[in-house]
Write a protein that holds these residues in place. Structure first.
Motif, PDB file in Angstrom:
ATOM      1  N   ALA A 161      89.042  51.828 -93.100  1.00 33.07           N
ATOM      2  CA  ALA A 161      88.536  51.422 -94.413  1.00 33.07           C
ATOM      3  C   ALA A 161      89.492  50.441 -95.096  1.00 33.07           C
ATOM      4  O   ALA A 161      90.642  50.257 -94.679  1.00 33.07           O
ATOM      5  N   LEU A 162      88.979  49.826 -96.164  1.00 36.51           N
ATOM      6  CA  LEU A 162      89.829  48.984 -97.009  1.00 36.51           C
ATOM      7  C   LEU A 162      90.254  49.826 -98.212  1.00 36.51           C
ATOM      8  O   LEU A 162      89.412  50.420 -98.881  1.00 36.51           O
ATOM      9  N   GLY A 163      91.559  49.886 -98.474  1.00 34.02           N
ATOM     10  CA  GLY A 163      92.071  50.595 -99.654  1.00 34.02           C
ATOM     11  C   GLY A 163      92.449  49.582-100.715  1.00 34.02           C
ATOM     12  O   GLY A 163      93.090  48.567-100.408  1.00 34.02           O
ATOM     13  N   LEU A 164      92.027  49.829-101.962  1.00 35.65           N
ATOM     14  CA  LEU A 164      92.359  48.924-103.076  1.00 35.65           C
ATOM     15  C   LEU A 164      92.936  49.737-104.220  1.00 35.65           C
ATOM     16  O   LEU A 164      92.593  50.912-104.395  1.00 35.65           O
ATOM     17  N   LYS A 165      93.794  49.089-104.992  1.00 32.70           N
ATOM     18  CA  LYS A 165      94.341  49.755-106.180  1.00 32.70           C
ATOM     19  C   LYS A 165      94.415  48.748-107.319  1.00 32.70           C
ATOM     20  O   LYS A 165      94.800  47.595-107.118  1.00 32.70           O
ATOM     21  N   LEU A 166      94.048  49.221-108.519  1.00 33.77           N
ATOM     22  CA  LEU A 166      94.118  48.368-109.714  1.00 33.77           C
ATOM     23  C   LEU A 166      94.598  49.224-110.880  1.00 33.77           C
ATOM     24  O   LEU A 166      94.016  50.285-111.147  1.00 33.77           O
ATOM     25  N   ALA A 167      95.655  48.785-111.558  1.00 36.35           N
ATOM     26  CA  ALA A 167      96.099  49.493-112.773  1.00 36.35           C
ATOM     27  C   ALA A 167      95.229  49.014-113.935  1.00 36.35           C
ATOM     28  O   ALA A 167      94.903  47.827-114.022  1.00 36.35           O
TER      29      ALA A 167
END
Ligand code: FAD
Length: 358
Positions: A161-167
């Motif tokens: 999978a693609l993991g993304l993070k955004l604050a």
């Protein structure tokens, strides 16, 4: 000869602390000069908290935010339950830095700021070649590079999978973690120590809108808002705190390393097993597997026995985590209705996917 540890995340640091405390003074190599932000929701469950306490870390003193409840949303449905254990949120830079300090205090030598560009077996053990030209030899190698593969030693895992993070700023969650389903995947939203929230996503490869969401915070937020009434409410006033989401590709959820592999190479953390993100247990598993590898090395155990014991310990919890992961991908409303109607069952599943103490 000393043990080499490659990678200074929770798995590498836990192995270093176990070896250092026993007087075995390992050498840990970490490519980042300073611990930094990572693609991670930063949820710490009861098992992570217990393991960290055993390593000498006090989560409250480090500024972690307590989490008491979980709330799920899919379409117009929502469900909530009280977590059956105390949980926390702590920035990875703070956590990883505190762990490396404990490793140094325990007697490990740290070499931060240079990447290993090659790892190769030699007659006496293992050799690392670093980006600054250094060559390091050790009797054994603990491979703790997380989601990153070492050339020639890649995990035999299918594309992931693609993991993304955004604050985010402008999100109020108090003591709550939210799991938000949308077409193509799910997002975890939880309070960030110091204010705001972390939005972390796991997206199936090829999901529609994926390429744009990976570059554009506004597109990413819209994709999650569209998935549920709960997300639309929680993210109504959300503002991205970063120009772009952080991304990591090819996360092989469900991977468990088998007993095979070269002699003297101990895989730990995400190199040993990768639990679906919705469980929020990867850090605990990294700590536990790192610690176990350190203790196995001190006891003269083999890498094959270490890998087999780890696989046995985590397999039941990984099956349950895989089932929840498949349900949220294929029937998110059913999962949310189950949480709403049977909160006791949701608590049971949360408890039985804490693999750090398996
Ligand atoms: C979207 C997403 C959300 C997640 N949310 C959570 C959550 O909320 N809670 C939770 O517990 N887990 C979560 N996880 C899982 C968790 O992030 C990992 O399981 C955990 O970080 C694994 O720790 P590790 O020590 O194995 O690897 P890492 O933490 O990735 O550390 C590996 C280290 O190795 C270093 N390294 C790599 N290659 C080299 C090299 N060649 N030379 C030198 N150094 C190198 C890296 O710089 C890094 O510091 C999430 C994962 C994803 C993808």
């Amino acid at each position: 000869m000393r043990t080499l540890i490659l990678g200074g995340g929770p798995a590498g640091a836990a192995a270093a602390i176990a070896l250092g405390r026993a007087g075995a003074a390992p050498l840990l190599v970490e490519r980042a000069a300073q611990p930094a932000e990572k693609v991670c929701g930063e949820f710490l469950g009861a098992d992570a908290a217990a393991l960290l306490a055993g390593l000498g870390l006090d989560l409250a003193a480090l500024g972690a935010v307590p989490i008491r409840r979980a709330i799920f949303g899919a379409g117009r449905h929502r469900g909530a339950f009280t977590l059956p254990f105390a949980a926390w949120s702590l920035p990875r830079a703070t956590l990883d830095s505190a762990l490396l300090q404990r490793a140094a205090a325990a007697g490990a030598e740290l070499r931060c700021g240079a990447a290993a560009v090659a790892a190769e077996p030699i007659p006496a053990g293992w050799r690392l070649r670093l980006s600054d030209g250094a060559v390091l030899d050790g009797a054994r190698l603990v491979l703790a590079t997380g989601k990153h593969e070492m050339r020639g030693l890649a995990r035999p895992a299918p594309p992931g999978a693609l993991g993304l993070k955004l604050a985010l700023d402008g999100v109020q969650l108090d003591d709550c973690i939210a799991l938000l389903a949308f077409g193509g995947g799910y997002a975890g939203l939880q309070p960030r120590a110091g204010g705001g929230a972390n939005l972390c996503l796991a997206l199936a490869p090829g999901a529609s809108g994926l390429a744009q969401a990976a570059r554009d915070p506004a597109a990413l937020l819209e994709m999650v808002r569209q998935g549920s009434a709960l997300a639309a409410t929680l993210l109504r006033a959300a503002r991205p705190a970063w120009m772009r989401p952080m991304a990591v590709a090819g996360v092989p959820y469900g991977y468990i390393h088998g007993a095979g592999g070269p002699a003297g190479l101990f895989r730990v953390g995400d190199q040993a097993s990768v639990v679906p993100s919705l469980c929020g247990d990867g850090i605990a598993m990294a700590l536990a597997s790192g610690q176990r590898a350190g203790l196995a090395i001190l006891a003269g155990g083999s890498e094959a026995a270490h890998h087999a014991a780890w696989a046995r310990a985590v397999r039941p919890g990984m099956r349950l985590a895989g089932l929840a992961d498949r349900l949220i991908a294929t029937a998110p409303a059913a999962l949310v209705l189950a949480v709403a109607g049977l909160p006791g069952l949701a608590g049971w599943a949360a408890r039985h996917t804490r693999m750090g103490l398996a």
